[in-house]
Scaffold this active site. Sequence first.
Site, PDB file in Angstrom:
ATOM      1  N   MET A   1     -11.047  -5.583   6.673  1.00  0.00           N
ATOM      2  CA  MET A   1     -10.276  -4.518   7.316  1.00  0.00           C
ATOM      3  C   MET A   1      -9.882  -4.999   8.713  1.00  0.00           C
ATOM      4  SD  MET A   1     -10.109  -2.352   4.925  1.00  0.00           S
ATOM      5  CE  MET A   1      -9.048  -1.270   5.872  1.00  0.00           C
TER       6      MET A   1
ATOM      7  N   HIS B   1      -1.486  -1.693  -4.042  1.00  0.00           N
ATOM      8  CA  HIS B   1      -2.720  -1.274  -3.373  1.00  0.00           C
ATOM      9  C   HIS B   1      -2.754   0.251  -3.274  1.00  0.00           C
ATOM     10  CE1 HIS B   1      -6.140  -2.123  -0.657  1.00  0.00           C
ATOM     11  NE2 HIS B   1      -5.685  -1.137   0.104  1.00  0.00           N
TER      12      HIS B   1
ATOM     13  N   PHE C   1      -6.300   5.295   8.094  1.00  0.00           N
ATOM     14  CA  PHE C   1      -4.910   5.615   8.415  1.00  0.00           C
ATOM     15  C   PHE C   1      -4.035   4.368   8.318  1.00  0.00           C
ATOM     16  CE2 PHE C   1      -7.739   8.449  10.663  1.00  0.00           C
ATOM     17  CZ  PHE C   1      -7.229   9.698  10.335  1.00  0.00           C
ATOM     18  N   GLY C   2      -2.778   4.589   7.912  1.00  0.00           N
ATOM     19  CA  GLY C   2      -1.800   3.511   7.960  1.00  0.00           C
ATOM     20  C   GLY C   2      -1.202   3.429   9.358  1.00  0.00           C
ATOM     21  N   GLY C   3      -0.448   2.379   9.587  1.00  0.00           N
ATOM     22  CA  GLY C   3       0.326   2.274  10.824  1.00  0.00           C
ATOM     23  C   GLY C   3      -0.474   1.991  12.083  1.00  0.00           C
TER      24      GLY C   3
ATOM     25  N   ASP D   1      -6.348  -6.138   5.388  1.00  0.00           N
ATOM     26  CA  ASP D   1      -5.781  -4.797   5.221  1.00  0.00           C
ATOM     27  C   ASP D   1      -5.711  -4.093   6.565  1.00  0.00           C
ATOM     28  OD1 ASP D   1      -4.985  -2.323   4.300  1.00  0.00           O
ATOM     29  OD2 ASP D   1      -6.776  -1.945   3.089  1.00  0.00           O
ATOM     30  N   GLY D   2      -4.491  -3.829   7.013  1.00  0.00           N
ATOM     31  CA  GLY D   2      -4.282  -3.071   8.245  1.00  0.00           C
ATOM     32  C   GLY D   2      -3.463  -3.836   9.265  1.00  0.00           C
TER      33      GLY D   2
ATOM     34  N   HIS E   1      -8.575   0.729  -3.642  1.00  0.00           N
ATOM     35  CA  HIS E   1      -9.458   0.608  -2.474  1.00  0.00           C
ATOM     36  C   HIS E   1     -10.132   1.960  -2.255  1.00  0.00           C
ATOM     37  CE1 HIS E   1      -9.576  -0.172   2.196  1.00  0.00           C
ATOM     38  NE2 HIS E   1     -10.780  -0.072   1.671  1.00  0.00           N
TER      39      HIS E   1
ATOM     40  N   SER F   1       0.849  -1.198   0.000  1.00  0.00           N
ATOM     41  CA  SER F   1       0.000   0.000   0.000  1.00  0.00           C
ATOM     42  C   SER F   1       0.875   1.235   0.000  1.00  0.00           C
ATOM     43  CB  SER F   1      -0.902   0.015   1.239  1.00  0.00           C
ATOM     44  OG  SER F   1      -1.439   1.322   1.415  1.00  0.00           O
TER      45      SER F   1
ATOM     46  N   MET G   1     -12.328   4.417  -0.404  1.00  0.00           N
ATOM     47  CA  MET G   1     -12.949   4.789   0.871  1.00  0.00           C
ATOM     48  C   MET G   1     -13.598   6.142   0.659  1.00  0.00           C
ATOM     49  SD  MET G   1      -9.810   3.417   3.224  1.00  0.00           S
ATOM     50  CE  MET G   1      -8.712   3.375   1.817  1.00  0.00           C
TER      51      MET G   1
ATOM     52  N   MET H   1      -9.077   8.121  -0.267  1.00  0.00           N
ATOM     53  CA  MET H   1      -9.867   8.577   0.899  1.00  0.00           C
ATOM     54  C   MET H   1     -10.406   9.975   0.657  1.00  0.00           C
ATOM     55  SD  MET H   1      -7.271   7.443   3.908  1.00  0.00           S
ATOM     56  CE  MET H   1      -6.569   5.796   3.960  1.00  0.00           C
TER      57      MET H   1
ATOM     58  N   GLY I   1       1.299  -1.725   4.224  1.00  0.00           N
ATOM     59  CA  GLY I   1       1.885  -0.403   4.000  1.00  0.00           C
ATOM     60  C   GLY I   1       3.164  -0.234   4.792  1.00  0.00           C
TER      61      GLY I   1
ATOM     62  N   ASP J   1      -4.924   3.414  -1.895  1.00  0.00           N
ATOM     63  CA  ASP J   1      -5.974   3.799  -0.948  1.00  0.00           C
ATOM     64  C   ASP J   1      -6.499   5.203  -1.247  1.00  0.00           C
ATOM     65  OD1 ASP J   1      -6.136   1.603   1.042  1.00  0.00           O
ATOM     66  OD2 ASP J   1      -4.005   2.077   1.327  1.00  0.00           O
TER      67      ASP J   1
HETATM   68  C1  DX5 Z   1      -6.143   1.902   5.771  1.00  0.00           C
HETATM   69  C2  DX5 Z   1      -5.754   1.441   4.405  1.00  0.00           C
HETATM   70  C3  DX5 Z   1      -4.605   0.522   4.380  1.00  0.00           C
HETATM   71  C4  DX5 Z   1      -3.304   1.053   4.937  1.00  0.00           C
HETATM   72  C5  DX5 Z   1      -2.645  -0.083   5.677  1.00  0.00           C
HETATM   73  O1  DX5 Z   1      -7.373   2.527   5.711  1.00  0.00           O
HETATM   74  O2  DX5 Z   1      -6.840   0.793   3.786  1.00  0.00           O
HETATM   75  O3  DX5 Z   1      -4.403  -0.030   3.078  1.00  0.00           O
HETATM   76  O4  DX5 Z   1      -2.419   1.565   3.965  1.00  0.00           O
HETATM   77  O5  DX5 Z   1      -1.551   0.408   6.336  1.00  0.00           O
HETATM   78  P1  DX5 Z   1      -0.659  -0.469   7.323  1.00  0.00           P
HETATM   79  O6  DX5 Z   1      -0.169  -1.649   6.549  1.00  0.00           O
HETATM   80  O7  DX5 Z   1       0.440   0.487   7.690  1.00  0.00           O
HETATM   81  O8  DX5 Z   1      -1.513  -0.839   8.487  1.00  0.00           O
HETATM   82 ZN    ZN Z   2      -6.475  -0.230   1.854  1.00  0.00          ZN
END
Ligand code: DX5
Ligand code: ZN
Length: 219
Positions: free
Chosen positions: A134, A30, A140-142, A172-173, A63, A7, A65, A34, A194, A32
């Site tokens: 999910m 991937h 958010f990532g991380g 994912d996540g 993806h 991602s 959102m 948003m 990600g 994302d």
């Molecule tokens: C979150 C995204 C993910 C995100 C995952 O809403 O859909 O794709 O990039 O990030 P990590 O792998 O850092 O949890």
């Molecule tokens: Zn995603």
Amino acid sequence: MPIVAPSILASDFSNLRQEVSEVASAPWLHLDVMDGHFVPNVSFGMPVIKALRPHSKAKFDVHLMIEPVDPFLEAFAKAGADHITVHVEGNPHLHRTLQTIHSLGCKAGVAICPATPPEALSQVMDLVDIILVMTVNPGFGGQKFLESQLPKIRTLAGMIRQSGRDIVLGVDGGIDAATTPRVTEAGATMLVAGSSIFGKQDRSAAIAALEQASVASVI
Ligand code: DX5
Ligand code: ZN
């Protein structure tokens, strides 16, 4: 071996073309999207996807959102999406949305948030190509992997077996080398990651580490 889908949300946006080239060993990329409405964050849209398209051979796994989603499907297909994943939440006409995605020549995915039960997908099993569980709340990532989603992955894996269709089951996540064995053991066949890829210096090694972690769970 599961499909790894890096991602780019966790990548250096000032150096996107280079970042994308460094994950070329992964079969999917991937993306994302948003909107600051469906999720409390804003990322990027079709112009960025279109700009990256010539620089990657990977399947573009988009993806979405965003809400509403229907008015933008064609634009994402034209921008270069191979797969378009929409959320089951907030879309009373999910069935039609999936038909539209197919009519645009893309694979159709459905993402499901942590609070939504797996049965929400029961009436679209004949149309969906990718299910994306999910394992964090989207936006958010991380974030930290949610253990509570493991039974849902198992249930959906069973629903896929029952359907007799070749449906990819993604997560994912919070996916890293520690959580990968848990989700693949539960039935996941695709890993979106990600931070655990772009947070590492050697991205190919990070992708290989996820693939190996999944293999370890099977042995
Ligand atoms: C979150 C995204 C993910 C995100 C995952 O809403 O859909 O794709 O990039 O990030 P990590 O792998 O850092 O949890
Ligand atoms: Zn995603």
